[in-house]
Write a protein that holds these residues in place. Structure first.
Motif, PDB file in Angstrom:
ATOM      1  N   THR A  65       0.846  -1.206   0.000  1.00  0.00           N
ATOM      2  CA  THR A  65       0.000   0.000   0.000  1.00  0.00           C
ATOM      3  C   THR A  65       0.872   1.244   0.000  1.00  0.00           C
TER       4      THR A  65
ATOM      5  N   ASP B 142     -10.831   2.620  -4.171  1.00  0.00           N
ATOM      6  CA  ASP B 142     -10.779   3.821  -3.305  1.00  0.00           C
ATOM      7  C   ASP B 142      -9.731   4.796  -3.834  1.00  0.00           C
TER       8      ASP B 142
ATOM      9  N   ASN C 236      -7.656   0.194   2.285  1.00  0.00           N
ATOM     10  CA  ASN C 236      -8.170   0.941   1.123  1.00  0.00           C
ATOM     11  C   ASN C 236      -7.814   0.150  -0.133  1.00  0.00           C
ATOM     12  N   ASP C 237      -8.822  -0.140  -0.957  1.00  0.00           N
ATOM     13  CA  ASP C 237      -8.505  -0.934  -2.149  1.00  0.00           C
ATOM     14  C   ASP C 237      -8.240  -0.015  -3.347  1.00  0.00           C
TER      15      ASP C 237
ATOM     16  N   VAL D  75      -4.634   6.880   4.384  1.00  0.00           N
ATOM     17  CA  VAL D  75      -4.790   5.608   3.668  1.00  0.00           C
ATOM     18  C   VAL D  75      -4.383   4.491   4.618  1.00  0.00           C
TER      19      VAL D  75
END
Ligand SMILES: Cc1ncc(COP(=O)(O)O)c(C=O)c1O
Length: 447
Positions: free
Chosen positions: A283, A354, A350-351, A346
């Motif tokens: 991420t 998003d 959060n994918d 974030v």
């Protein structure tokens, strides 16, 4: 038997047995909201948060191993409870020397710091960094700390810093810890926003760079229920901190801590043991790419925190509140916004959709000429101690009529909960302007 999630395992087994519950809570495990079967209390086998010897102690040891600390303690009442406990622990150092507690802190300390310092009647030396573009920041360098400490007649028991701050600025915690230690002071870090930093390649979690204590709000950046937080004690910190940490937390916590929150902290351990750190790193990589894209597009982003995207809205021609409203109209909800900045937090939950929605919403906005941004240099005089101010007879007055009065207690809402002035300080012209700039129209002043 050792497991990755001892608290969750216990609660699950208990829920499955469908006992007749003649103990608290009053819902008796009936699923009204859905989670009640797991919402237990200190029944036999469930351990007890502040006297942990069983499953909670085992889970806290799992967390300590993940974070590489001397000891880790759970809070079901956020970093707020941990900050109160850390200040109490710092005041024990002063008690040892037979002195009144004294702490040095950067001026962007959360209001819980100020209220606790007042309750514990601690004297506070405020540390200033460079001129601030926001109340939330205070860029204190190790050199500036060194100069400040060298000038003092009496050294503080501890130095308290906030890193990361609400805008995502990360301090040089290593340099600040080394400096504080050179003067025999503890280094305490409010790392409420940085629980996830431990799981990145770049080792910048306060426990990896020499802080004696820090608090992490697990709920802010890890997949944990609101309220879940850690109080970490460093491996090289004085033993007294570790020995008294549970009592310190108990002093400021409910005697009925939420087992749902404890299970959530426990569950996060299990996820991290099972490789969740890789998802956090991915991420962070994805956010880095998005930040580069946005910067190329013309946005000015501030802060170095890998999972926070802080847009300097005014540089793009918008008020930060206006930008947040436009984003919300496009289904993207920011964590925090003020006149200058819009902050998006974030997490690994959060994918891609998003992040795409955020990117689209920001890129749909035309760039406009930049708006003027103020800087903040309030520099108040102090009229009385925080405790005197907090316990004095007080009244609420309109900010425009508060010039020359003494602030009774910090007036600020959360987020960001960083006060313009702290209790006991004289309200000067810059303070009035700053209150109004941040939309604070009333203040509580000493009568
Ligand atoms: C910098 C900082 N410290 C401490 C806190 C308090 O954390 P918690 O909400 O976990 O009690 C907050 C909350 O927003 C914060 O932003």
């Amino acid at each position: 038997m050792k497991t990755k999630t001892p608290i969750c395992d216990f609660a699950k087994q208990y829920a499955e047995r469908k006992y007749a519950r003649f103990h608290m809570p009053g819902h008796k495990g009936r699923a009204l909201l859905g989670s009640e079967p797991y919402d237990i209390t200190e029944i036999t086998g469930a351990d007890s948060l502040y006297e942990a010897r069983g499953i909670i102690a085992e889970s806290e040891r799992n967390a300590a191993a993940l974070y590489g600390t001397g000891a880790t303690f759970y809070s079901a009442e956020g970093s707020s409870q941990c900050i109160r406990a850390m200040l109490y622990l710092s005041s024990l150092v002063a008690a040892n020397k037979g002195c009144k507690p004294l702490i040095a802190a950067t001026r962007n300390a959360h209001k819980v710091f100020a209220l606790t310092a007042a309750l514990l009647d601690m004297d506070v030396i405020w540390l200033n960094g460079d001129v601030r573009a926001s109340l939330c920041e205070c860029s204190l360098s190790p050199e500036r700390l060194d100069e400040a400490l060298a000038e003092l007649k009496r050294l503080p028991d501890a130095v308290f810093i906030t890193s990361p701050d609400y805008l995502g600025n990360i301090a040089d915690v290593k340099g600040l810890a080394e400096t504080a230690h050179r003067y025999g002071c503890l280094l305490i870090c409010d790392n409420a926003h940085g629980a996830y930093l431990k799981f990145l390649d770049d080792k910048c979690h306060p426990m990896d760079v020499g802080a004696d204590m820090c608090c992490d709000s697990a709920h802010k950046t890890l997949p944990c229920l609101t309220g879940g937080a850690y109080l970490h004690i460093g491996k090289n910190a004085p033993q007294r901190l570790k020995d008294n940490a549970a009592d310190a937390l108990a002093m400021f916590g409910s005697t009925s801590p939420s087992y749902l929150i404890l299970q959530s902290l426990d569950k996060v351990n299990g996820m991290l043991i099972d490789g969740y750190a890789a998802k956090i790193k991915q991420t962070a990589e994805r956010v880095k790419r998005l930040k580069n894209e946005l910067t190329e597009y013309g946005y000015t982003l501030v802060g170095s925190e890998p999972l926070k995207i802080t847009v300097n809205a005014k540089r793009y021609g918008y008020d930060g509140r206006e930008l947040a409203k436009i984003l919300a109209d496009g289904n993207v909800i920011a964590e925090y916004f003020d006149a200058d900045f819009t902050v998006l937090m974030v997490s690994a939950e959060n994918d891609e959709s998003d992040l795409n929605a955020l990117e689209r919403a920001l890129k749909d906005l035309p760039k406009k000429p930049p708006l003027k941004q103020p800087s903040f240099d309030v520099n108040p005089a102090c009229a009385m101690t925080m405790k005197q101010a907090l316990t004095a007879d007080a009244e609420t007055v309109d900010v425009t009529k508060a010039l020359g009065r003494v602030l009774a207690c910090p007036t600020v809402s959360c987020p960001p909960a960083v006060p313009v002035l702290y209790g006991g300080e004289l309200i000067n012209e810059q303070a009035v302007e700053t209150f109004l700039y941040y939309g604070i129209t009333e203040v509580k002043v000493v009568k």
